[in-house]
Enzyme design. Structure first.
Site, PDB file in Angstrom:
ATOM      1  N   TYR A 175     -51.983  71.251  18.929  1.00 38.90           N
ATOM      2  CA  TYR A 175     -51.725  70.252  17.897  1.00 38.90           C
ATOM      3  C   TYR A 175     -50.644  69.281  18.368  1.00 38.90           C
ATOM      4  O   TYR A 175     -49.654  69.688  18.982  1.00 38.90           O
ATOM      5  CB  TYR A 175     -51.231  70.936  16.624  1.00 38.90           C
ATOM      6  CG  TYR A 175     -52.294  71.695  15.862  1.00 38.90           C
ATOM      7  CD1 TYR A 175     -53.576  71.182  15.707  1.00 38.90           C
ATOM      8  CD2 TYR A 175     -52.003  72.914  15.262  1.00 38.90           C
ATOM      9  CE1 TYR A 175     -54.540  71.870  14.987  1.00 38.90           C
ATOM     10  CE2 TYR A 175     -52.953  73.606  14.534  1.00 38.90           C
ATOM     11  CZ  TYR A 175     -54.223  73.079  14.399  1.00 38.90           C
ATOM     12  OH  TYR A 175     -55.164  73.755  13.683  1.00 38.90           O
TER      13      TYR A 175
ATOM     14  N   HIS B 165     -49.390  70.513   4.818  1.00 42.56           N
ATOM     15  CA  HIS B 165     -49.617  71.080   6.151  1.00 42.56           C
ATOM     16  C   HIS B 165     -49.073  72.487   6.310  1.00 42.56           C
ATOM     17  O   HIS B 165     -49.165  73.065   7.391  1.00 42.56           O
ATOM     18  CB  HIS B 165     -49.042  70.144   7.218  1.00 42.56           C
ATOM     19  CG  HIS B 165     -49.808  68.867   7.315  1.00 42.56           C
ATOM     20  ND1 HIS B 165     -49.379  67.686   6.790  1.00 42.56           N
ATOM     21  CD2 HIS B 165     -51.030  68.608   7.849  1.00 42.56           C
ATOM     22  CE1 HIS B 165     -50.278  66.740   6.996  1.00 42.56           C
ATOM     23  NE2 HIS B 165     -51.297  67.274   7.643  1.00 42.56           N
TER      24      HIS B 165
ATOM     25  N   ARG C 104     -56.870  58.745  14.604  1.00 35.46           N
ATOM     26  CA  ARG C 104     -56.628  60.053  15.191  1.00 35.46           C
ATOM     27  C   ARG C 104     -57.933  60.827  15.066  1.00 35.46           C
ATOM     28  O   ARG C 104     -58.676  60.630  14.106  1.00 35.46           O
ATOM     29  CB  ARG C 104     -55.514  60.740  14.400  1.00 35.46           C
ATOM     30  CG  ARG C 104     -55.404  62.216  14.603  1.00 35.46           C
ATOM     31  CD  ARG C 104     -54.223  62.799  13.818  1.00 35.46           C
ATOM     32  NE  ARG C 104     -54.149  64.214  14.101  1.00 35.46           N
ATOM     33  CZ  ARG C 104     -54.689  65.157  13.350  1.00 35.46           C
ATOM     34  NH1 ARG C 104     -55.316  64.838  12.235  1.00 35.46           N
ATOM     35  NH2 ARG C 104     -54.609  66.417  13.708  1.00 35.46           N
TER      36      ARG C 104
ATOM     37  N   ASN D  34     -59.674  64.646  14.900  1.00 36.30           N
ATOM     38  CA  ASN D  34     -59.422  66.059  14.651  1.00 36.30           C
ATOM     39  C   ASN D  34     -60.767  66.799  14.749  1.00 36.30           C
ATOM     40  O   ASN D  34     -61.821  66.198  14.614  1.00 36.30           O
ATOM     41  CB  ASN D  34     -58.830  66.224  13.245  1.00 36.30           C
ATOM     42  CG  ASN D  34     -58.416  67.650  12.961  1.00 36.30           C
ATOM     43  OD1 ASN D  34     -57.926  68.344  13.843  1.00 36.30           O
ATOM     44  ND2 ASN D  34     -58.620  68.088  11.728  1.00 36.30           N
TER      45      ASN D  34
ATOM     46  N   GLU E  22     -63.517  64.804  12.908  1.00 36.26           N
ATOM     47  CA  GLU E  22     -63.004  63.880  11.892  1.00 36.26           C
ATOM     48  C   GLU E  22     -62.277  62.721  12.579  1.00 36.26           C
ATOM     49  O   GLU E  22     -61.353  62.951  13.358  1.00 36.26           O
ATOM     50  CB  GLU E  22     -62.007  64.585  10.986  1.00 36.26           C
ATOM     51  CG  GLU E  22     -62.600  65.719  10.176  1.00 36.26           C
ATOM     52  CD  GLU E  22     -61.565  66.429   9.318  1.00 36.26           C
ATOM     53  OE1 GLU E  22     -61.980  67.305   8.540  1.00 36.26           O
ATOM     54  OE2 GLU E  22     -60.355  66.123   9.416  1.00 36.26           O
TER      55      GLU E  22
ATOM     56  N   TYR F  96     -57.153  79.999  12.004  1.00 35.74           N
ATOM     57  CA  TYR F  96     -57.063  78.953  10.969  1.00 35.74           C
ATOM     58  C   TYR F  96     -58.334  78.108  10.949  1.00 35.74           C
ATOM     59  O   TYR F  96     -58.858  77.762   9.889  1.00 35.74           O
ATOM     60  CB  TYR F  96     -55.847  78.065  11.232  1.00 35.74           C
ATOM     61  CG  TYR F  96     -55.803  76.840  10.350  1.00 35.74           C
ATOM     62  CD1 TYR F  96     -55.489  76.941   8.994  1.00 35.74           C
ATOM     63  CD2 TYR F  96     -56.103  75.578  10.867  1.00 35.74           C
ATOM     64  CE1 TYR F  96     -55.475  75.814   8.179  1.00 35.74           C
ATOM     65  CE2 TYR F  96     -56.090  74.449  10.065  1.00 35.74           C
ATOM     66  CZ  TYR F  96     -55.770  74.574   8.724  1.00 35.74           C
ATOM     67  OH  TYR F  96     -55.774  73.457   7.929  1.00 35.74           O
ATOM     68  N   LYS F  97     -58.849  77.799  12.142  1.00 41.29           N
ATOM     69  CA  LYS F  97     -60.059  76.986  12.218  1.00 41.29           C
ATOM     70  C   LYS F  97     -61.309  77.799  11.878  1.00 41.29           C
ATOM     71  O   LYS F  97     -62.391  77.230  11.741  1.00 41.29           O
ATOM     72  CB  LYS F  97     -60.197  76.366  13.611  1.00 41.29           C
ATOM     73  CG  LYS F  97     -59.229  75.190  13.859  1.00 41.29           C
ATOM     74  CD  LYS F  97     -59.407  74.630  15.259  1.00 41.29           C
ATOM     75  CE  LYS F  97     -58.473  73.460  15.585  1.00 41.29           C
ATOM     76  NZ  LYS F  97     -58.877  72.189  14.956  1.00 41.29           N
TER      77      LYS F  97
END
Ligand code: HEM
Length: 359
Positions: free
Chosen positions: A38, A202, A232, A234, A276, A327-328
């Site tokens: 990240y 976040h 950006r 993602n 994204e 998390y993903k």
């Protein structure tokens, strides 16, 4: 880009994916990237990026070529069924008008054969005439006068563009997510997150705030000049195995069993890479900042057709730290999924317990 220009009363659903899909995909990794972490990975927008399969990024809004009608039909269906996908905190109405006018101007400049915006100053206020020939929209409205639109300005815009629309404003010395229209959230909910600060939003992302990324992201947004647009990219492997854009928490009962079923059936080709593209724009009239998200999906089956993408995705996914992979949402199945992805086509082979192909 191919777009129909015949007026239509309803968005037209076309088969999805279409031929140009892979060529237009915003591949999320630079060519030389082998390990993903990240970061505040922002770059100037409206810059064309070449990929191993094509290119993307010329415009702020990517209509999606032939898929535009299908995406907008899905967006409108969700908005009609669930009005809570639009949340506007008190005092954010001017920012929503600001966003509407900014985007309609940008769309008319980017897609002049499909979209038109006429502007005039009348005694009753600034008057706009918007026409979107692809969707059949023909609307005259007066800036700031909600009665001249069929719905609120954020919803009006959300029914014209495929992006989720999020607005951030400074309040109590911090940036807050104070308005949004979100139909394609990746396992979060606009109703739950609206009104939160950047830190609060976040907080579930492992290590992001501790590593200082959230603070640097907030700093970046605070300093964003009014005349420059940034973006950006993602990515994640989708919380749903089929090509479902709406995997919001609101719809959890609809997609919650998709991944367990896909894992059980070892149907790895249907697993989706979800990309994204997020645009940061400081709006000229109110100073609110956008965080608009355009979601793209592509299956492992499609990625397998592009060797550079196939190899890079497998490398990045397998190398990712466990907390981020958890998390993903793919910690448990990344091994077998990536083994399937990199297995030579035509070779039948079972996957071993470490996820590598057993020959
Ligand atoms: C430069 C600015 C930003 C950066 C670098 C950033 C970074 C991130 C990262 C790394 C994630 C985890 C995504 C994943 O692994 O799939 C995330 C999640 C998220 N971000 Fe941001 N973000 C930024 C701005 C914003 C803003 C302005 C908003 C809201 C208006 C926002 C809303 C969210 C939401 C809702 C999530 C999902 C959180 C959850 O799982 O509950 N982000 N962001």
């Amino acid at each position: 880009m191919t777009l129909t220009t015949e007026p239509a009363t309803e968005p037209v659903a076309r088969p999805f994916p279409t031929r140009g899909h892979t060529a237009r995909l915003p591949w999320p990794f630079p060519d030389d990237l082998t390990a993903f972490r990240y970061s505040v990975n922002v770059e100037p927008a409206r810059v064309v990026r070449r990929t191993a399969a094509g290119e993307w990024g010329a415009h702020i809004v990517d209509l999606g070529g032939e898929e535009y009608g299908a995406i907008m039909a899905e967006r409108r269906r969700i908005l009609d069924a669930d009005p809570t996908r639009v949340r506007v905190m008190p005092g954010m109405e001017p920012a929503c008008w600001d966003l509407l006018v900014y985007y309609l101007r940008d769309l008319a400049a980017s897609y002049p054969h499909v979209m038109e915006l006429e502007e005039s100053v009348a005694p009753a206020g600034d008057r706009f005439h918007w026409r979107n020939h692809a969707l059949g929209t023909d609307q005259v409205f007066v800036l700031g006068d909600a009665a001249t639109l069929p719905c609120d300005p954020l919803t009006f815009l959300g029914r014209e563009v495929p992006d989720d629309l999020l607005l951030v404003k400074e309040r109590d010395g911090r940036l807050h997510f104070d308005a949004g229209l979100v139909t394609f959230a990746a396992a979060w909910s606009v109703s739950f997150d609206v009104g939160m600060s950047m830190d609060e939003i976040h907080q579930p992302v492992p290590g992001l705030t501790r590593a200082g990324v959230t603070a640097r992201a907030e700093q970046f947004l605070r300093r964003l000049p009014a005349d420059q647009v940034y973006r950006r990219v993602n990515w994640t492997l989708s919380a749903s195995g089929s090509r479902k854009l709406d995997v919001s928490l609101e719809e959890l009962p609809e997609w919650g069993t998709d991944i367990p079923a896909l894992v059980r059936d070892e149907d790895w080709g249907r697993l989706q890479l979800r990309i994204e593209v997020e645009h940061f724009i400081r709006l000229p009239m109110t100073g609110a900042v956008t965080f608009n998200i355009r979601t793209h999906m592509t299956s492992l089956e499609e990625i397998r057709q592009v060797p550079a993408w196939r190899d890079q995705l497998a490398q990045v996914v397998l190398e990712l730290p466990e907390d981020v992979a958890a998390y993903k949402g793919f910690l448990d199945h990344r091994g077998p999924a990536m083994a399937w992805l990199t297995r030579p086509t035509g070779v039948a082979g079972a996957t071993g317990p470490d996820g590598r192909t057993a020959s």
